[in-house]
Design a protein around this motif. Structure first.
Motif, short mmCIF file in Angstrom:
data_model
loop_
_atom_site.label_atom_id
_atom_site.label_comp_id
_atom_site.label_asym_id
_atom_site.label_seq_id
_atom_site.Cartn_x
_atom_site.Cartn_y
_atom_site.Cartn_z
N VAL A 193 29.08 -25.07 -10.80
CA VAL A 193 29.72 -26.37 -10.99
C VAL A 193 30.10 -26.94 -9.63
N GLY A 194 30.24 -28.26 -9.58
CA GLY A 194 30.55 -28.91 -8.32
C GLY A 194 32.00 -28.78 -7.91
N ASP A 195 32.91 -28.62 -8.90
CA ASP A 195 34.34 -28.58 -8.61
C ASP A 195 34.93 -27.36 -9.30
N ALA A 196 35.61 -26.49 -8.54
CA ALA A 196 36.20 -25.28 -9.11
C ALA A 196 37.19 -25.60 -10.23
N ALA A 197 37.78 -26.79 -10.20
CA ALA A 197 38.74 -27.17 -11.24
C ALA A 197 38.07 -27.29 -12.61
N ASP A 198 36.75 -27.46 -12.62
CA ASP A 198 36.01 -27.59 -13.88
C ASP A 198 35.61 -26.25 -14.48
N LEU A 199 35.91 -25.14 -13.81
CA LEU A 199 35.46 -23.83 -14.29
C LEU A 199 35.99 -23.51 -15.70
N PRO A 200 37.29 -23.72 -16.00
CA PRO A 200 37.75 -23.40 -17.37
C PRO A 200 37.01 -24.18 -18.44
N ALA A 201 36.82 -25.50 -18.22
CA ALA A 201 36.12 -26.31 -19.21
C ALA A 201 34.66 -25.88 -19.32
N ALA A 202 34.05 -25.55 -18.17
CA ALA A 202 32.66 -25.11 -18.18
C ALA A 202 32.52 -23.77 -18.90
N GLN A 203 33.49 -22.89 -18.73
CA GLN A 203 33.46 -21.60 -19.42
C GLN A 203 33.54 -21.79 -20.93
N ASP A 204 34.42 -22.69 -21.37
CA ASP A 204 34.54 -22.96 -22.82
C ASP A 204 33.23 -23.53 -23.37
N LEU A 205 32.61 -24.42 -22.59
CA LEU A 205 31.37 -25.03 -23.03
C LEU A 205 30.26 -23.98 -23.14
N LEU A 206 30.16 -23.12 -22.15
CA LEU A 206 29.10 -22.11 -22.14
C LEU A 206 29.30 -21.07 -23.24
N ARG A 207 30.53 -20.86 -23.67
CA ARG A 207 30.80 -19.91 -24.75
C ARG A 207 30.17 -20.34 -26.07
N ARG A 208 29.77 -21.62 -26.16
CA ARG A 208 29.11 -22.10 -27.38
C ARG A 208 27.80 -21.37 -27.63
N THR A 209 27.24 -20.73 -26.60
CA THR A 209 26.00 -19.97 -26.79
C THR A 209 26.24 -18.68 -27.58
N GLY A 210 27.51 -18.26 -27.68
CA GLY A 210 27.86 -17.02 -28.35
C GLY A 210 27.82 -15.81 -27.43
N ALA A 211 27.47 -16.03 -26.16
CA ALA A 211 27.37 -14.93 -25.20
C ALA A 211 28.66 -14.84 -24.39
N GLU A 212 28.92 -13.65 -23.85
CA GLU A 212 30.05 -13.47 -22.96
C GLU A 212 29.77 -14.20 -21.65
N VAL A 213 30.79 -14.88 -21.14
CA VAL A 213 30.63 -15.68 -19.92
C VAL A 213 31.38 -15.00 -18.78
N PHE A 214 30.67 -14.81 -17.66
CA PHE A 214 31.28 -14.22 -16.46
C PHE A 214 31.47 -15.32 -15.43
N VAL A 215 32.65 -15.34 -14.81
CA VAL A 215 33.01 -16.40 -13.87
C VAL A 215 33.24 -15.83 -12.49
N ASP A 216 32.57 -16.42 -11.50
CA ASP A 216 32.82 -16.11 -10.09
C ASP A 216 33.49 -17.34 -9.50
N ALA A 217 34.82 -17.32 -9.44
CA ALA A 217 35.56 -18.50 -9.03
C ALA A 217 35.25 -18.90 -7.59
N ALA A 218 35.10 -17.91 -6.70
CA ALA A 218 34.86 -18.22 -5.30
C ALA A 218 33.54 -18.97 -5.11
N ALA A 219 32.54 -18.63 -5.93
CA ALA A 219 31.23 -19.27 -5.82
C ALA A 219 31.07 -20.43 -6.80
N ARG A 220 32.11 -20.71 -7.61
CA ARG A 220 32.07 -21.75 -8.66
C ARG A 220 30.90 -21.51 -9.62
N ARG A 221 30.66 -20.24 -9.92
CA ARG A 221 29.46 -19.87 -10.68
C ARG A 221 29.84 -19.22 -12.01
#
Length: 328
Positions: free
Chosen positions: A245-273
């Motif tokens: 993501v372009g902005d680290a502040a969007d990571l929580p919202a992006a994580q919730d969105l990606l959880r719609r796939t039903g898969a576990e989501v791993f977050v690397d905050a330092a890399a915004r990934r």
């Protein structure tokens, strides 16, 4: 004219190992290895140091006698018809066998003479091979002055003097720089396009991925997996969606969105990934649409498949360069 898959499958194998076993005292270096290589294809024999790759090649090229089992090369049995096997194969070992005190052209003349090739035909063939392997300008220089990549290309050239239908390559690019390795790959692709059958042993996973139609993974003298590069990668696990993501502040919202796939989501905050497992391209397309509609800025989105390194790690618990040097 290309040969259809059904036709290739109907042909007798160009190379076949049949329950090969090799023991050195109490140590079993190769333990019941069997595989077949269709004509005009490439088999990658993959494994760490000490896995039994070189010992397998030595048995298949008549350099050492199997303890039990046998092999066929170009239809000839290595135990019953070793002379015929040697007439129908070429071998490039881990160490270049050319004479460094001779020129490239002189090496070709010497080896060609041993094959019994007539002088006039040998001169023409030598010129062709030097050109094919980009060695024409270096042909009259002593091999001692060659780079490592040039020596390997000359070694491969002399192994082709008798136009063998089958070629064994035992870690042919070990010690080469990336450019020399890539140049040698192109030469090998050309040989296969002309109908040569290759058996390639390597520790370079990228090399097996680039060249091999089929891969046999060997560890501690036994085959532990076999299949195409893609099939082996699929065995190692699912693909992964990787989103930055372009902005680290969007990571929580992006994580919730990606959880719609039903898969576990791993977050690397330092890399915004964010990373989550996926079934393939359809999942990536769907997720890309979700992010587009959400307004979350995305720097990058991609699909990452397991590498052959992941395959080997999942199969053996270690990588290709982490094994003991015992009975290579």
């Amino acid at each position: 004219m290309s040969v259809g898959a059904d036709t290739v499958e109907a042909m007798d194998p160009a190379i076949e190992a049949i329950d090969l076993v090799k023991r050195f005292g109490d140590h079993t270096a190769v333990d019941g290895v069997s595989f077949a290589v269709p004509p005009g294809s490439v088999l990658g024999l993959l494994g760490p140091n000490g896995a039994g790759k070189t010992t397998t090649v030595r048995m298949m090229t008549t350099l050492t006698e199997p303890t039990s089992g046998t092999a066929r090369v170009a239809g000839y049995d290595v135990r019953a018809e070793p002379d015929q096997v040697r007439r129908h194969m070429g071998l490039t070992g881990q160490v270049a066998t050319v004479d460094e005190l001779l020129t490239g052209r002189e090496n070709i003349r010497m080896i060609g003479g041993l094959y019994g090739i007539r002088r006039r035909a040998l001169e023409k063939l030598g010129d062709q091979l030097l050109q094919q392997f980009s060695l024409t300008e270096a042909g009259d220089r002593v091999v001692k002055s060659y780079s490592g990549g040039m020596r390997r290309r000359l070694d491969l050239a002399v192994s082709l003097l008798a136009s063998p239908p089958v070629l064994f390559l035992d870690e042919p690019t070990t010690g080469l720089d990336p450019r020399s390795r890539s140049e040698l790959w192109e030469v090998l692709r050309g040989l296969v396009a002309e109908g040569t059958t290759l058996l390639l042993t390597t520790q370079y996973l990228e090399e097996a991925d680039q060249l091999a139609d089929n891969i046999v993974v060997i560890d501690q003298g036994r085959i532990i997996a076999e299949g195409s590069p893609l099939q082996l990668k699929q065995q190692a696990g699912r693909a992964s969606l990787v989103i930055t993501v372009g902005d680290a502040a969007d990571l929580p919202a992006a994580q919730d969105l990606l959880r719609r796939t039903g898969a576990e989501v791993f977050v690397d905050a330092a890399a915004r990934r964010l990373t989550a497992s996926a079934d393939g391209l359809d999942d990536m397309i769907a997720v890309a649409g979700w992010f587009r509609d959400s307004g979350i800025g995305v720097d990058d989105i991609g699909l990452s498949r397991p590498s052959l390194d992941d395959v080997f790690l999942s199969l053996t618990g270690h990588r290709t360069d982490e094994s003991e040097e015992v009975g290579a």
